[in-house]
Design a protein around this motif. Sequence first.
Motif, mmCIF file in Angstrom:
data_model
loop_
_atom_site.group_PDB
_atom_site.id
_atom_site.type_symbol
_atom_site.label_atom_id
_atom_site.label_comp_id
_atom_site.label_asym_id
_atom_site.label_seq_id
_atom_site.Cartn_x
_atom_site.Cartn_y
_atom_site.Cartn_z
ATOM 1 N N GLY A 1 21.274 25.585 -11.739
ATOM 2 C CA GLY A 1 21.091 25.664 -10.303
ATOM 3 C C GLY A 1 21.109 24.296 -9.643
ATOM 4 N N PHE A 2 20.523 24.237 -8.447
ATOM 5 C CA PHE A 2 20.516 23.001 -7.665
ATOM 6 C C PHE A 2 19.492 22.009 -8.228
ATOM 7 N N GLU A 3 19.916 20.768 -8.437
ATOM 8 C CA GLU A 3 18.989 19.739 -8.898
ATOM 9 C C GLU A 3 18.124 19.236 -7.740
ATOM 10 N N ASP A 4 18.711 19.097 -6.574
ATOM 11 C CA ASP A 4 17.984 18.597 -5.404
ATOM 12 C C ASP A 4 18.417 19.416 -4.188
ATOM 13 N N PRO A 5 17.928 20.665 -4.074
ATOM 14 C CA PRO A 5 18.405 21.562 -3.023
ATOM 15 C C PRO A 5 18.089 21.056 -1.619
ATOM 16 N N LEU B 1 20.601 23.050 4.394
ATOM 17 C CA LEU B 1 21.705 23.919 3.975
ATOM 18 C C LEU B 1 21.214 25.233 3.373
ATOM 19 N N GLU B 2 19.881 25.383 3.288
ATOM 20 C CA GLU B 2 19.273 26.592 2.718
ATOM 21 C C GLU B 2 19.877 26.929 1.353
ATOM 22 N N GLN B 3 19.796 25.967 0.462
ATOM 23 C CA GLN B 3 20.425 26.114 -0.843
ATOM 24 C C GLN B 3 19.509 26.857 -1.820
ATOM 25 N N TYR B 4 19.567 28.168 -1.747
ATOM 26 C CA TYR B 4 18.851 29.027 -2.683
ATOM 27 C C TYR B 4 19.842 29.567 -3.715
ATOM 28 N N PRO B 5 19.482 29.566 -4.982
ATOM 29 C CA PRO B 5 20.408 30.056 -6.012
ATOM 30 C C PRO B 5 20.549 31.577 -5.982
ATOM 31 N N THR B 6 21.720 32.039 -6.339
ATOM 32 C CA THR B 6 21.955 33.472 -6.511
ATOM 33 C C THR B 6 21.587 33.850 -7.941
ATOM 34 N N PRO B 7 20.645 34.767 -8.151
ATOM 35 C CA PRO B 7 20.255 35.137 -9.520
ATOM 36 C C PRO B 7 21.424 35.731 -10.300
#
Length: 207
Positions: free
Chosen positions: A16-20, A24-30
């Motif tokens: 996933g994101f190291e530094d979200p 940008l609302e960087q939430y991972p998609t499961p």
Amino acid sequence: MSSRKGLAQRLGVVAGFEDPSVALEQYPTPPGLAAHIVHIADMEGDLADRTVVDLGTGTGMLALAAALRGAGLVVGIEIDAAPLATALENERKVGTHTPIEWVRADVTRAPLATDPADTTVVMNPPFGAQDGNRGADRGFLETAREIAGVSYSVHNAGSEEFLEAYVADVGGEITHAFAAELDVDHQFEFHDAASEPIDAEVYRIEW
């Protein structure tokens, strides 16, 4: 062709994101949700021999799901360079043979020349929950309408009224909708718990 469960397992290695970015609302998609969306797309004939474009691909979860499930060509578009580099690493991890192009660009001005009849969009756009970001998902929807014949998108719970009105206004049709949950690990300062469940909705739209 891998099963939905098998696909989710293969996607489990996707970093996933190291530094979200909050903005940008960087939430991972499961992985399970990505596998579910792509499974439906496959059953609807929206993957095989088609170009699949992941708008706001982040670290590539939906793009890689589509590649593993048998899309003809996959394009992942992301404005942030860091997660795009992670997406390339994730591509190596999952080992798909489907060609994937990673493009750094603003989704609302995507540098693509696609045939909508042969193009499917998958996306988990920003929900517009942060200050100054209201309606952010609308720009993603407008791009999807321009480049694809069908799209699959994840939205904040309670988006049905907005989506139905928008899609009707542009002559499209919502054909599928189902509830989903994003179980997001603690990644921003305003998260109190170790993980934050976010109620969401997934829509299939024919443009």
